[in-house]
Design a protein around this motif. Structure first.
Motif, PDB file in Angstrom:
ATOM      1  N   ARG A 146       0.831  -1.199   0.000  1.00  9.81           N
ATOM      2  CA  ARG A 146       0.000   0.000   0.000  1.00  9.81           C
ATOM      3  C   ARG A 146       0.871   1.257   0.000  1.00  9.81           C
ATOM      4  NH1 ARG A 146      -5.311   0.837   3.707  1.00  9.81           N
ATOM      5  NH2 ARG A 146      -5.970  -0.973   2.522  1.00  9.81           N
ATOM      6  N   GLN A 147       2.028   1.175   0.631  1.00 11.11           N
ATOM      7  CA  GLN A 147       2.949   2.314   0.655  1.00 11.11           C
ATOM      8  C   GLN A 147       3.434   2.653  -0.756  1.00 11.11           C
ATOM      9  OE1 GLN A 147       6.033   1.142   3.346  1.00 11.11           O
ATOM     10  NE2 GLN A 147       4.669   1.115   5.124  1.00 11.11           N
ATOM     11  N   ILE A 148       3.749   1.638  -1.537  1.00  9.57           N
ATOM     12  CA  ILE A 148       4.222   1.915  -2.903  1.00  9.57           C
ATOM     13  C   ILE A 148       3.070   2.419  -3.761  1.00  9.57           C
ATOM     14  CG2 ILE A 148       4.001  -0.407  -3.877  1.00  9.57           C
ATOM     15  CD1 ILE A 148       6.819   2.105  -4.570  1.00  9.57           C
ATOM     16  N   LEU A 149       1.838   1.977  -3.481  1.00 10.13           N
ATOM     17  CA  LEU A 149       0.691   2.530  -4.200  1.00 10.13           C
ATOM     18  C   LEU A 149       0.559   4.027  -3.930  1.00 10.13           C
ATOM     19  CD1 LEU A 149      -2.136  -0.146  -3.869  1.00 10.13           C
ATOM     20  CD2 LEU A 149      -0.907   0.546  -5.919  1.00 10.13           C
ATOM     21  N   ASP A 150       0.811   4.432  -2.694  1.00 11.70           N
ATOM     22  CA  ASP A 150       0.782   5.862  -2.363  1.00 11.70           C
ATOM     23  C   ASP A 150       1.815   6.626  -3.185  1.00 11.70           C
ATOM     24  OD1 ASP A 150      -1.240   5.549  -0.493  1.00 11.70           O
ATOM     25  OD2 ASP A 150       0.130   5.468   1.219  1.00 11.70           O
ATOM     26  N   VAL A 151       2.990   6.065  -3.333  1.00 10.20           N
ATOM     27  CA  VAL A 151       4.051   6.715  -4.121  1.00 10.20           C
ATOM     28  C   VAL A 151       3.650   6.781  -5.585  1.00 10.20           C
ATOM     29  CG1 VAL A 151       6.441   6.505  -4.924  1.00 10.20           C
ATOM     30  CG2 VAL A 151       5.891   6.058  -2.520  1.00 10.20           C
ATOM     31  N   LEU A 152       3.175   5.680  -6.127  1.00  6.51           N
ATOM     32  CA  LEU A 152       2.847   5.622  -7.555  1.00  6.51           C
ATOM     33  C   LEU A 152       1.634   6.467  -7.914  1.00  6.51           C
ATOM     34  CD1 LEU A 152       3.461   1.839  -8.276  1.00  6.51           C
ATOM     35  CD2 LEU A 152       5.014   3.769  -8.669  1.00  6.51           C
ATOM     36  N   ALA A 153       0.722   6.660  -6.981  1.00  2.00           N
ATOM     37  CA  ALA A 153      -0.486   7.441  -7.256  1.00  2.00           C
ATOM     38  C   ALA A 153      -0.236   8.943  -7.196  1.00  2.00           C
ATOM     39  CB  ALA A 153      -1.590   7.065  -6.268  1.00  2.00           C
ATOM     40  N   ASN A 154       0.943   9.349  -6.798  1.00  2.00           N
ATOM     41  CA  ASN A 154       1.289  10.765  -6.702  1.00  2.00           C
ATOM     42  C   ASN A 154       1.509  11.350  -8.098  1.00  2.00           C
ATOM     43  OD1 ASN A 154       3.501  12.929  -6.648  1.00  2.00           O
ATOM     44  ND2 ASN A 154       2.864  12.851  -4.512  1.00  2.00           N
ATOM     45  N   LYS A 155       0.889  12.502  -8.380  1.00  2.06           N
ATOM     46  CA  LYS A 155       1.006  13.089  -9.722  1.00  2.06           C
ATOM     47  C   LYS A 155       2.451  13.418 -10.065  1.00  2.06           C
ATOM     48  CE  LYS A 155       0.294  17.982  -8.712  1.00  2.06           C
ATOM     49  NZ  LYS A 155      -0.527  19.148  -8.957  1.00  2.06           N
ATOM     50  N   TRP A 156       3.240  13.860  -9.091  1.00  8.19           N
ATOM     51  CA  TRP A 156       4.627  14.219  -9.406  1.00  8.19           C
ATOM     52  C   TRP A 156       5.445  12.976  -9.706  1.00  8.19           C
ATOM     53  CZ3 TRP A 156       4.558  18.644 -11.229  1.00  8.19           C
ATOM     54  CH2 TRP A 156       3.855  19.693 -10.654  1.00  8.19           C
ATOM     55  N   THR A 157       5.167  11.865  -9.026  1.00  5.50           N
ATOM     56  CA  THR A 157       5.841  10.608  -9.345  1.00  5.50           C
ATOM     57  C   THR A 157       5.562  10.242 -10.793  1.00  5.50           C
ATOM     58  OG1 THR A 157       5.779   9.756  -7.088  1.00  5.50           O
ATOM     59  CG2 THR A 157       5.898   8.129  -8.853  1.00  5.50           C
ATOM     60  N   MET A 158       4.300  10.300 -11.179  1.00  6.02           N
ATOM     61  CA  MET A 158       3.905   9.975 -12.552  1.00  6.02           C
ATOM     62  C   MET A 158       4.673  10.831 -13.554  1.00  6.02           C
ATOM     63  SD  MET A 158       1.099   8.041 -13.349  1.00  6.02           S
ATOM     64  CE  MET A 158      -0.519   7.644 -12.845  1.00  6.02           C
ATOM     65  N   LEU A 159       4.723  12.129 -13.288  1.00  4.85           N
ATOM     66  CA  LEU A 159       5.343  13.048 -14.238  1.00  4.85           C
ATOM     67  C   LEU A 159       6.864  12.939 -14.244  1.00  4.85           C
ATOM     68  CD1 LEU A 159       2.946  16.070 -13.669  1.00  4.85           C
ATOM     69  CD2 LEU A 159       3.004  14.517 -15.637  1.00  4.85           C
ATOM     70  N   VAL A 160       7.483  12.740 -13.079  1.00  7.06           N
ATOM     71  CA  VAL A 160       8.939  12.561 -13.025  1.00  7.06           C
ATOM     72  C   VAL A 160       9.332  11.297 -13.778  1.00  7.06           C
ATOM     73  CG1 VAL A 160      10.876  11.980 -11.495  1.00  7.06           C
ATOM     74  CG2 VAL A 160       9.369  13.884 -10.919  1.00  7.06           C
ATOM     75  N   MET A 161       8.630  10.203 -13.504  1.00  6.17           N
ATOM     76  CA  MET A 161       8.969   8.943 -14.180  1.00  6.17           C
ATOM     77  C   MET A 161       8.752   9.057 -15.683  1.00  6.17           C
ATOM     78  SD  MET A 161      10.240   7.191 -11.789  1.00  6.17           S
ATOM     79  CE  MET A 161      10.559   5.735 -12.783  1.00  6.17           C
ATOM     80  N   GLY A 162       7.713   9.758 -16.095  1.00  4.47           N
ATOM     81  CA  GLY A 162       7.487   9.968 -17.521  1.00  4.47           C
ATOM     82  C   GLY A 162       8.586  10.784 -18.155  1.00  4.47           C
ATOM     83  N   ALA A 163       9.042  11.815 -17.461  1.00  2.00           N
ATOM     84  CA  ALA A 163      10.124  12.648 -17.982  1.00  2.00           C
ATOM     85  C   ALA A 163      11.422  11.851 -18.099  1.00  2.00           C
ATOM     86  CB  ALA A 163      10.330  13.869 -17.092  1.00  2.00           C
ATOM     87  N   LEU A 164      11.662  10.962 -17.149  1.00  4.07           N
ATOM     88  CA  LEU A 164      12.894  10.162 -17.174  1.00  4.07           C
ATOM     89  C   LEU A 164      12.835   9.015 -18.175  1.00  4.07           C
ATOM     90  CD1 LEU A 164      13.783  10.028 -13.371  1.00  4.07           C
ATOM     91  CD2 LEU A 164      14.876  11.394 -15.170  1.00  4.07           C
ATOM     92  N   ALA A 165      11.672   8.756 -18.725  1.00  6.25           N
ATOM     93  CA  ALA A 165      11.542   7.682 -19.721  1.00  6.25           C
ATOM     94  C   ALA A 165      12.376   7.973 -20.958  1.00  6.25           C
ATOM     95  CB  ALA A 165      10.081   7.472 -20.102  1.00  6.25           C
ATOM     96  N   GLY A 166      12.641   9.249 -21.222  1.00  9.17           N
ATOM     97  CA  GLY A 166      13.448   9.628 -22.381  1.00  9.17           C
ATOM     98  C   GLY A 166      14.940   9.532 -22.144  1.00  9.17           C
TER      99      GLY A 166
END
Length: 137
Positions: free
Chosen positions: A23-43
């Motif tokens: 559940r702790q990792i779900l909290d991290v993954l559900a964060n909008k900034w986590t989503m956007l940081v990981m997306g930016a680092l995909a490149g």
């Protein structure tokens, strides 16, 4: 035996249980900034300033907190190069790249369906703004 050991013994994690560490990792993954940081680092790897410019609206403090959390959870690596001033790059790990695919799908869905969501909000707001009419029998 700790909580994680108990969960593994009984067949694995269950995020529906309050004590489950997943559940702790779900909290991290559900964060909008986590989503956007990981997306930016995909490149590929980016420096802190590059990430901050890419993620419009994020504060330096929030980016720092997000990167530290992602590094702690094994989703991002931080590499410091011995230059003056020090050069620091962030990159997705294999685990991070794996979860980024899921996050990309959510981002794409959001972009493709934003008009339908906005229309639904307008309908809801219009209905909510109407006065309540008494029910007549």
């Amino acid at each position: 035996m700790g909580t994680t050991d108990n969960l593994r013994f009984h067949g694995g994690a269950d995020a529906y249980l309050a004590a489950c560490p997943s559940r702790q990792i779900l909290d991290v993954l559900a964060n909008k900034w986590t989503m956007l940081v990981m997306g930016a680092l995909a490149g590929g790897p980016l420096r802190f300033g590059e990430l901050r410019r890419r993620l419009e609206g994020i504060t330096q403090k929030m980016l720092t907190q997000t990167l530290r959390t992602l590094e702690r959870d094994g989703l991002v690596t931080r590499t410091v190069y011995p230059t003056i001033p020090p050069k620091v790059q962030y990159a997705a790990t294999g685990l991070g790249e794996n979860v980024t695919e899921l996050m990309r799908a959510i981002r794409v869905w959001s972009e493709e369906n934003i008009n339908a969501v906005l229309d639904a909000r307008d309908v809801y707001d219009a209905r909510a703004a109407e006065e309540v009419q008494p029910v007549t029998a």
